[in-house]
Design a protein around this motif. Structure first.
Motif, PDB file in Angstrom:
ATOM      1  N   TRP A 112       0.872  -1.213  -0.084  1.00 16.78           N
ATOM      2  CA  TRP A 112       0.075   0.008   0.119  1.00 16.78           C
ATOM      3  C   TRP A 112       0.795   1.450  -0.108  1.00 16.78           C
ATOM      4  N   THR A 113       2.034   1.093   0.659  1.00 15.12           N
ATOM      5  CA  THR A 113       2.742   2.547   0.880  1.00 15.12           C
ATOM      6  C   THR A 113       4.012   2.162   0.333  1.00 15.12           C
ATOM      7  N   ASN A 114       4.425   1.108  -0.236  1.00  7.84           N
ATOM      8  CA  ASN A 114       5.739   0.868  -0.799  1.00  7.84           C
ATOM      9  C   ASN A 114       6.830   1.210  -0.011  1.00  7.84           C
ATOM     10  N   GLY A 115       6.503   0.969   1.355  1.00 12.29           N
ATOM     11  CA  GLY A 115       7.629   1.001   2.296  1.00 12.29           C
ATOM     12  C   GLY A 115       7.564   0.090   3.351  1.00 12.29           C
ATOM     13  N   ASN A 116       8.504   0.129   4.233  1.00  8.50           N
ATOM     14  CA  ASN A 116       8.602  -0.958   5.234  1.00  8.50           C
ATOM     15  C   ASN A 116       7.558  -0.930   6.068  1.00  8.50           C
ATOM     16  N   PHE A 117       7.222  -2.082   6.766  1.00 12.56           N
ATOM     17  CA  PHE A 117       6.174  -2.330   7.612  1.00 12.56           C
ATOM     18  C   PHE A 117       6.523  -1.385   9.040  1.00 12.56           C
ATOM     19  N   THR A 118       5.829  -0.958  10.063  1.00 15.17           N
ATOM     20  CA  THR A 118       6.127  -0.288  11.177  1.00 15.17           C
ATOM     21  C   THR A 118       6.464  -1.113  12.176  1.00 15.17           C
ATOM     22  N   ASP A 119       7.257  -0.684  13.247  1.00 13.27           N
ATOM     23  CA  ASP A 119       7.545  -1.579  14.303  1.00 13.27           C
ATOM     24  C   ASP A 119       7.537  -0.524  15.488  1.00 13.27           C
ATOM     25  N   ILE A 120       7.698  -1.356  16.754  1.00 11.82           N
ATOM     26  CA  ILE A 120       7.973  -0.500  17.895  1.00 11.82           C
ATOM     27  C   ILE A 120       9.206  -0.355  18.234  1.00 11.82           C
ATOM     28  N   TYR A 121       9.820   0.627  18.373  1.00 13.16           N
ATOM     29  CA  TYR A 121      11.057   1.167  18.901  1.00 13.16           C
ATOM     30  C   TYR A 121      11.291   1.864  20.217  1.00 13.16           C
ATOM     31  N   PHE A 122      12.555   1.855  20.867  1.00  8.84           N
ATOM     32  CA  PHE A 122      12.863   2.279  22.105  1.00  8.84           C
ATOM     33  C   PHE A 122      14.113   3.111  21.934  1.00  8.84           C
ATOM     34  N   SER A 123      14.006   4.241  22.443  1.00 10.26           N
ATOM     35  CA  SER A 123      15.038   5.282  22.739  1.00 10.26           C
ATOM     36  C   SER A 123      15.706   5.231  24.046  1.00 10.26           C
ATOM     37  N   ASN A 124      16.588   4.935  24.531  1.00 13.66           N
ATOM     38  CA  ASN A 124      17.037   5.300  25.763  1.00 13.66           C
ATOM     39  C   ASN A 124      17.400   6.536  26.094  1.00 13.66           C
ATOM     40  N   LYS A 125      17.212   7.060  27.397  1.00 14.23           N
ATOM     41  CA  LYS A 125      17.540   8.609  27.485  1.00 14.23           C
ATOM     42  C   LYS A 125      18.713   8.600  28.631  1.00 14.23           C
ATOM     43  N   VAL A 126      19.767   9.225  28.157  1.00 14.49           N
ATOM     44  CA  VAL A 126      21.047   9.277  29.059  1.00 14.49           C
ATOM     45  C   VAL A 126      21.472  10.624  29.063  1.00 14.49           C
ATOM     46  N   ASP A 127      21.499  11.036  30.198  1.00 13.51           N
ATOM     47  CA  ASP A 127      21.749  12.642  30.840  1.00 13.51           C
ATOM     48  C   ASP A 127      20.881  13.458  29.872  1.00 13.51           C
ATOM     49  N   ASN A 128      19.736  13.184  29.912  1.00 12.24           N
ATOM     50  CA  ASN A 128      18.546  14.071  29.479  1.00 12.24           C
ATOM     51  C   ASN A 128      18.567  14.300  27.781  1.00 12.24           C
ATOM     52  N   VAL A 129      19.242  13.257  27.262  1.00 18.77           N
ATOM     53  CA  VAL A 129      19.320  12.940  25.570  1.00 18.77           C
ATOM     54  C   VAL A 129      18.973  11.715  25.216  1.00 18.77           C
ATOM     55  N   TYR A 130      18.226  11.710  24.250  1.00 21.11           N
ATOM     56  CA  TYR A 130      17.569  10.446  23.721  1.00 21.11           C
ATOM     57  C   TYR A 130      18.587   9.998  22.581  1.00 21.11           C
ATOM     58  N   GLU A 131      18.836   8.622  22.831  1.00 23.96           N
ATOM     59  CA  GLU A 131      19.809   8.092  22.138  1.00 23.96           C
ATOM     60  C   GLU A 131      19.260   7.289  20.717  1.00 23.96           C
ATOM     61  N   GLN A 132      19.866   6.769  19.963  1.00 22.48           N
ATOM     62  CA  GLN A 132      19.311   6.336  18.507  1.00 22.48           C
ATOM     63  C   GLN A 132      18.264   5.186  18.985  1.00 22.48           C
ATOM     64  N   PRO A 133      17.061   5.221  18.545  1.00 24.22           N
ATOM     65  CA  PRO A 133      16.205   4.132  18.759  1.00 24.22           C
ATOM     66  C   PRO A 133      16.691   2.920  18.241  1.00 24.22           C
ATOM     67  N   VAL A 134      16.187   1.837  18.857  1.00 24.46           N
ATOM     68  CA  VAL A 134      16.567   0.551  18.499  1.00 24.46           C
ATOM     69  C   VAL A 134      15.368  -0.458  18.701  1.00 24.46           C
ATOM     70  N   LEU A 135      15.164  -1.259  17.766  1.00 25.25           N
ATOM     71  CA  LEU A 135      14.159  -2.122  17.411  1.00 25.25           C
ATOM     72  C   LEU A 135      13.637  -3.042  18.937  1.00 25.25           C
ATOM     73  N   LEU A 136      12.708  -3.005  19.243  1.00 25.77           N
ATOM     74  CA  LEU A 136      12.093  -3.472  20.623  1.00 25.77           C
ATOM     75  C   LEU A 136      12.238  -5.017  20.258  1.00 25.77           C
ATOM     76  N   LYS A 137      13.205  -5.733  20.948  1.00 27.14           N
ATOM     77  CA  LYS A 137      13.356  -7.033  20.671  1.00 27.14           C
ATOM     78  C   LYS A 137      12.512  -7.998  21.511  1.00 27.14           C
ATOM     79  N   SER A 138      11.098  -8.123  20.829  1.00 25.13           N
ATOM     80  CA  SER A 138      10.549  -8.844  21.632  1.00 25.13           C
ATOM     81  C   SER A 138       9.337  -9.519  20.670  1.00 25.13           C
ATOM     82  N   ASN A 139       8.295 -10.162  21.455  1.00 32.79           N
ATOM     83  CA  ASN A 139       7.154 -10.716  20.535  1.00 32.79           C
ATOM     84  C   ASN A 139       6.142  -9.752  20.159  1.00 32.79           C
ATOM     85  N   LEU A 140       6.448  -8.368  20.491  1.00 33.36           N
ATOM     86  CA  LEU A 140       5.561  -7.455  20.280  1.00 33.36           C
ATOM     87  C   LEU A 140       5.571  -6.881  18.784  1.00 33.36           C
ATOM     88  N   ASN A 141       6.718  -7.407  18.209  1.00 30.30           N
ATOM     89  CA  ASN A 141       6.693  -6.747  16.681  1.00 30.30           C
ATOM     90  C   ASN A 141       6.744  -8.118  15.748  1.00 30.30           C
TER      91      ASN A 141
END
Length: 678
Positions: A112-141
């Motif tokens: 439909w969109t000719n793009g990738n399917f969406t997934d849930i990602y998580f960005s860790n917050k260190v010293d009030n700065v969000y880091e690069q998001p990583v794919l949530l490694k779980s059965n949710l995706n």
């Protein structure tokens, strides 16, 4: 690109859905006036039938009325966003959950969109700065779409949207469903389960929990809605979810209402393309009164642009949060932005304030009526609006809080002034006045006195009229207890001052001022009054002015047929005539007598001559000098009606012609007025 292609084939006869999409595309591209025109074409093709429909912009000025939160700052979260689609942020303790279709090495593409399917990602917050998001490694995706998640406050439960292949057919459209899972370990979740109100026939998506986690709000295109996707709610009672309830026509439209978020104060934030907005998806806020969702406002700028703005999150403080948007300047197709405000955001704060200005003279409490007011903004852009205060000097105006205002104030006799108003900084309430003092123009004055000529006694409480050639107006004022009066002068004008007191005759005073008012300074005016003679009263003439040539008909001197003698009844008006001639010794008269048409012409002439002579003799008998009275008979030569020879007439008609008239042949008295005594 869509606008370019639509413009190649859209016309008045096009399919209504294509016309609607073209109008929406024009609006999203900032082409407001063109969009309005095509919205009107669409409306002419469809009949709006439901309680709520698309709320099209009727004119581009509507968008100017939407509030602008100028103090809110936006920032693109570059560490989080990608060149693809990133949206639906949900912060929780140590980081940020988000949805993205960035490349994840699954190898699958959404046709439909000719793009990738969406997934849930998580960005860790260190010293009030969000880091690069990583794919949530779980059965949710999974291999299809997963995302738009929200966690319970204790992070033990998660709700999210997913679509998955069914057993029916791999070719069918995969509807969205809401799933939930419980925390298993720090890195895993239990197997997700569907919520009971899901269906293979329609979609449910974008879950959000109320603050007490008892109510779930979500978007759905189930059949009973108002059109497109609507916002629904379901309550959790004893572990069971109730049948979803549509939030109604204030929230929902024939467009799409999606990505709901409920704040800790139960304000619902959602995205819609069916209510009046800037274009694409706009963010709206809604709240309940008496358990009914009956208030909705556009969240305004900078939360909304002419492109898609959706998926808002607001921290409990109301001071900051996140928004997803495809606005210009982003890193990808949709980006996540953080926002912050120095004050708590209140979308339902009145965008307008109504305030009253009260005009008074400087250094006094004297109110000034009929003050002229022109309104513009602080960029010297005039709104083109001119007003006038009322008789009390009050002026009430409704101001947009997003604008700054210049009030230019003028009034003849006062110095022109401009005041600047920022509606957001008004310190007085709606029931109070902003006092505006106007300074009188320093001009020369004229001082005068009205006195009686014979004794020079001042005449107090007498009305004076001042005529001004510059304004073509007259001003009335009363003299004070000493007969004095005073008024301001304008330069290069001619003035006339006169008394309006009917008791006196006063010669007016005329003067002029030059361009610099130099000959008008310390102007002194003296008006001398002559007491008028008392009016002369007479029962014959009323208010008529006595003058030479005047005809007075003695209506009560009628004669019996064929007789010339003066009857007692006939003496009434003759006695009044005696009084008049005594009052004016210079008055000379002619008595003219007339007959009716019966009898011969010669006979009637003789009869009228005798009657006139009889009236003259009566006046002489009352002491009027015979030289002042002439008499003449006219016979039937001057009939007053149609009763000429041979005509059938009543006795009363004939009697009308038998009369005596008085003509004033000489009168030396001037300006004489005669009024009835009784």
């Amino acid at each position: 690109n869509a606008e370019d292609w639509y413009s190649k084939f859209i016309n008045q006869e096009s399919i209504k859905e294509d016309i609607l999409h073209y109008a929406q595309t024009l609006q999203a591209n900032g082409r407001c006036k063109d969009a309005v025109r095509w919205f009107h074409v669409y409306q002419s093709k469809v009949k709006m039938k439901k309680e709520t429909d698309f709320s099209f912009i009727e004119n581009c000025e509507e968008l100017e009325e939407i509030i602008n939160h100028k103090e809110v700052a936006f920032q693109n979260l570059l560490n989080i966003n990608s060149t693809e689609t990133d949206f639906s942020p949900f912060p929780h303790k140590e980081g940020l959950y988000l949805t993205s279709n960035r490349k994840n090495n699954s190898g699958l593409t959404d046709a439909w969109t000719n793009g990738n399917f969406t997934d849930i990602y998580f960005s860790n917050k260190v010293d009030n700065v969000y880091e690069q998001p990583v794919l949530l490694k779980s059965n949710l995706n999974t291999k299809f779409h997963d995302g738009t998640c929200e966690l319970s406050d204790n992070a033990e439960s998660i709700y999210f949207t997913r679509n998955q292949e069914t057993k029916k057919s791999k070719e069918q459209t995969l509807n969205l469903k809401i799933f939930t899972a419980a925390k298993n370990t720090s890195d895993s979740w239990t197997e997700p389960v569907e919520l009971p109100f899901n269906s293979d026939e329609f979609s449910n998506a974008h879950p959000t929990l109320s603050d007490d986690e008892s109510t779930l709000y979500f978007a759905s295109d189930r059949p009973e809605g108002y059109g497109g996707m609507d916002i629904y709610m379901s309550k959790n009672t004893g572990g069971s979810w109730s049948t979803p309830v549509n939030l109604g026509p204030t929230v929902n439209s024939e467009g799409n209402e999606i990505f709901p978020f409920i704040t800790n104060e139960n304000v619902l934030i959602f995205a819609s393309n069916g209510h009046v907005g800037f274009g694409g998806l706009d963010l709206f806020a809604a709240k309940k009164e008496n358990n009914i969702w009956n208030k909705r406002v556009n969240c305004g700028k900078p939360f909304n642009t002419n492109l898609d703005d959706f998926s808002m999150y607001i921290y409990p403080t109301g001071l900051n949060g996140f928004v997803s948007s495809s606005r210009v300047g982003g890193l990808g197709k949709d980006d996540i932005y953080s926002w912050s405000s120095p004050e708590k955001i209140n979308f339902f704060e009145e965008s307008k304030v109504q305030r009253t200005l009260c005009f008074v003279e400087s250094n006094s409490s004297n109110k000034i009526s009929k003050v002229n007011i022109s309104i513009g903004n602080s960029d010297n852009k005039m709104f083109g609006m001119k007003f006038q205060s009322d008789e009390r000097g009050y002026f009430t105006y409704e101001m947009q809080k997003k604008n700054y205002y210049d009030f230019t104030i003028s009034k003849e006799g006062f110095n022109k002034t401009t005041i600047n108003i920022d509606p957001n900084n008004l310190k007085f309430s709606e029931s109070e006045c902003l006092i505006v003092e106007l300074e009188k123009v320093k001009t020369p004055t004229a001082n005068g006195q009205l006195k009686l000529q014979s004794s020079l006694i001042p005449l107090n409480n007498s009305t004076i009229e001042i005529k001004n050639s510059c304004t073509n107006k007259s001003e009335m004022m009363k003299t004070d207890k000493n007969g004095n009066f005073e008024f301001d002068l304008m330069c290069n004008c001619e003035y006339e001052v006169l008394s309006k007191d009917e008791r006196f005759d006063v010669k007016s005073s005329k003067f002029s001022t030059d361009k610099n008012c130099s000959n008008g300074k310390n102007m002194n005016i003296s008006l001398l009054a002559i007491k008028k003679e008392k009016p002369v009263y007479n029962a014959l003439l009323g208010n008529k002015k006595v003058k030479t040539g005047m005809l007075i008909e003695l209506k009560n001197i009628y004669y019996d047929y064929n007789k010339a003698n003066i009857t007692r009844k006939a003496t009434i008006d003759l006695n009044n005539l005696v009084d008049l001639m005594r009052q004016y010794p210079s008055m000379n008269i002619e008595l003219g007598s007339h007959t009716d048409s019966r009898g011969t012409d010669y006979y009637n002439l003789e009869l009228s001559t005798k009657r006139a002579a009889a009236a003259r003799q009566y006046l002489i008998s009352k002491g009027i000098n015979a030289n002042r009275i002439a008499s003449k008979g006219y016979g039937e030569t001057q009939l007053l009606n149609h009763c000429s020879n041979g005509k059938a007439c009543s006795e009363s008609d004939h009697q009308m012609n038998r009369r005596t008239e008085v003509i004033i042949t000489k009168m030396n008295d001037k300006n004489i007025k005669v009024k009835y005594k009784n």
